[in-house]
Write a protein that holds these residues in place. Structure first.
Motif, short mmCIF file in Angstrom:
data_model
loop_
_atom_site.label_atom_id
_atom_site.label_comp_id
_atom_site.label_asym_id
_atom_site.label_seq_id
_atom_site.Cartn_x
_atom_site.Cartn_y
_atom_site.Cartn_z
N GLU A 140 1.85 3.12 2.33
CA GLU A 140 2.88 3.20 3.38
C GLU A 140 4.16 2.51 2.93
OE1 GLU A 140 2.19 5.27 5.43
OE2 GLU A 140 0.02 5.29 5.59
N ASP A 178 0.82 -1.20 0.00
CA ASP A 178 0.00 0.00 0.00
C ASP A 178 0.86 1.26 0.00
OD1 ASP A 178 0.96 0.24 2.59
OD2 ASP A 178 -0.98 -0.07 3.56
N ALA A 218 -10.71 3.57 6.40
CA ALA A 218 -9.37 4.18 6.50
C ALA A 218 -9.45 5.30 7.53
CB ALA A 218 -8.92 4.72 5.15
N THR A 242 -2.56 4.57 14.67
CA THR A 242 -2.29 3.91 13.39
C THR A 242 -3.22 2.72 13.23
OG1 THR A 242 -0.59 2.46 14.34
CG2 THR A 242 0.13 4.60 13.50
N THR A 243 -3.35 2.25 12.00
CA THR A 243 -4.15 1.05 11.73
C THR A 243 -3.30 0.05 10.96
OG1 THR A 243 -5.04 2.00 9.68
CG2 THR A 243 -6.30 2.35 11.69
N GLU A 244 -3.66 -1.22 11.10
CA GLU A 244 -2.89 -2.27 10.43
C GLU A 244 -3.22 -2.37 8.95
OE1 GLU A 244 -3.32 -5.98 12.42
OE2 GLU A 244 -2.37 -5.28 14.28
N SER A 245 -4.38 -1.90 8.56
CA SER A 245 -4.79 -2.00 7.16
C SER A 245 -5.76 -0.89 6.84
CB SER A 245 -5.43 -3.37 6.88
OG SER A 245 -6.60 -3.52 7.65
N ALA A 246 -6.03 -0.73 5.56
CA ALA A 246 -7.05 0.21 5.09
C ALA A 246 -7.85 -0.49 4.00
CB ALA A 246 -6.41 1.49 4.54
N ARG A 300 -2.45 4.96 6.64
CA ARG A 300 -2.56 4.24 7.92
C ARG A 300 -1.72 4.84 9.03
NH1 ARG A 300 -0.36 -0.44 8.01
NH2 ARG A 300 0.78 -0.48 6.04
N PHE A 301 -0.77 5.72 8.67
CA PHE A 301 0.15 6.26 9.66
C PHE A 301 0.11 7.79 9.66
CE2 PHE A 301 2.26 2.20 8.38
CZ PHE A 301 2.09 1.54 9.58
N ALA A 360 -7.60 6.28 10.28
CA ALA A 360 -6.48 6.56 11.19
C ALA A 360 -6.43 8.01 11.66
CB ALA A 360 -5.16 6.16 10.54
N ALA A 398 -6.39 6.69 1.79
CA ALA A 398 -6.28 5.41 2.48
C ALA A 398 -4.97 5.25 3.25
CB ALA A 398 -6.46 4.26 1.50
#
Length: 320
Positions: free
Chosen positions: A128, A126, A209, A223-227, A237-238, A211, A235
């Motif tokens: 990131e 993705d 998405a 933060t999230t592990e996925s979007a 995540r950080f 975050a 989209a």
């Protein structure tokens, strides 16, 4: 006085650097859409330019600065729109542009980046992962890394939209902006809260998405592990800590919307404005759909931030 990284004098000066093709984009009231949503709706059309998104305002500032410094190359990670804008602005100033993107990015965006003469490198991951690769390229080649939303030029370029929103005789109660990395939300939000403080600044992100929206509500980086969203342009995540600090200062609210509402927003924009937009551009309409009582009878402005969309995917969405 707002405590942010942004500066109104620099934003006003930015209009002298940005190619006029990106400035003074159309803004008009859409009565048909307003009747459907139960409020007065004005749209700010940031797709009426060569890269069909607002990103060119920021890349014009970055590449202008690089040209002044005698720099010859720049690299960025992009979901698609930033890469197109950087390729366009870089070509205008004779810069070598490298864009790192995901193999899953919309084909229409990737093809346009190539057509504008940029070197395109794809990663199997993705945005990131693309950012990590862009950092390595900048280090290996000794070239400028453009970091969207962290580099203040991207925020202050987008902030010129706010100058245009607040420069006319028309007043509004709220402005709804898509929230991804945060450049447009913080830039537009800063100018609106400085020059039209009575108007609400509302940022909108997909539930898939979330975050930066979660970070805004928690007042710390989440933060999230996925979007998982069709709105590929937002989209991330950080969230960037500096951007979150700015957003906390200028945004009145940050809300999440469902995928079904985004699709309905795209359908309504096609039906009532004739606009084919990418999912990120329909987030403002989606927010009104999900909270009609909040906006009933008010005048809202929503920024149509991009129209770079794969037509096959678009047709699948709007024909549901």
């Amino acid at each position: 006085m707002l405590r942010t990284r942004l500066d109104l004098d620099r934003i006003q000066a930015a209009r002298r650097v940005i190619d006029p093709v990106y400035l003074n984009t159309p803004m008009y009231r859409c009565d048909a859409l307003g009747r459907r949503l139960g409020c007065t709706v004005s749209i700010k059309l940031e797709t009426a330019n060569p890269v069909r998104s607002f990103k060119g305002r920021g890349t014009e500032l970055v590449t202008g600065l690089l040209a002044e410094q005698g720099r010859t190359a720049v690299v960025c990670a992009s979901a698609g729109n930033l890469g197109q804008a950087l390729a366009w602005s870089g070509r205008r100033r004779g810069l070598d542009v490298t864009v790192v993107a995901s193999v899953r990015a919309p084909v229409a965006k990737l093809d346009r980046i190539r057509a504008l003469g940029a070197e395109l490198e794809l990663v199997d991951g993705d945005i990131e992962l693309a950012r990590e690769r862009a950092v390595r390229i900048a280090q290996e080649r000794g070239i400028r890394l453009l970091e969207d939303s962290l580099d203040i030029e991207t925020c202050e370029g987008a902030a010129t939209i706010g100058l245009e929103l607040t420069s006319g005789e028309t007043t509004f109660d709220a402005v709804l902006t898509a929230l991804g990395g945060g450049a447009m939300a913080t830039g537009v939000g800063y100018v609106v809260k400085t020059l039209a403080p009575g108007a609400e600044v509302i940022c909108v992100q997909p539930t898939g998405a979330p975050a930066l929206t979660r970070s805004w509500h928690e007042r710390r980086v989440i933060t999230t592990e996925s979007a998982d969203t069709i709105a590929d342009g937002v989209a991330g995540r950080f969230p960037i800590p500096e951007v979150l600090d700015d957003l906390l200062a200028v945004a009145d609210d940050a809300v999440l919307v469902r995928e079904s509402s985004i699709i309905t927003g795209m359908q309504l924009l096609l039906e009532h404005t004739g606009l084919i937009v990418e999912p990120s551009a329909a987030l403002g309409v989606a927010a009104v759909l999900e909270d009609r009582d909040r906006f009933a009878g008010r005048h809202i402005v929503t920024v149509i931030c991009g129209s770079n969309v794969d037509l096959d995917a678009y047709h699948r969405w709007v024909r549901r």
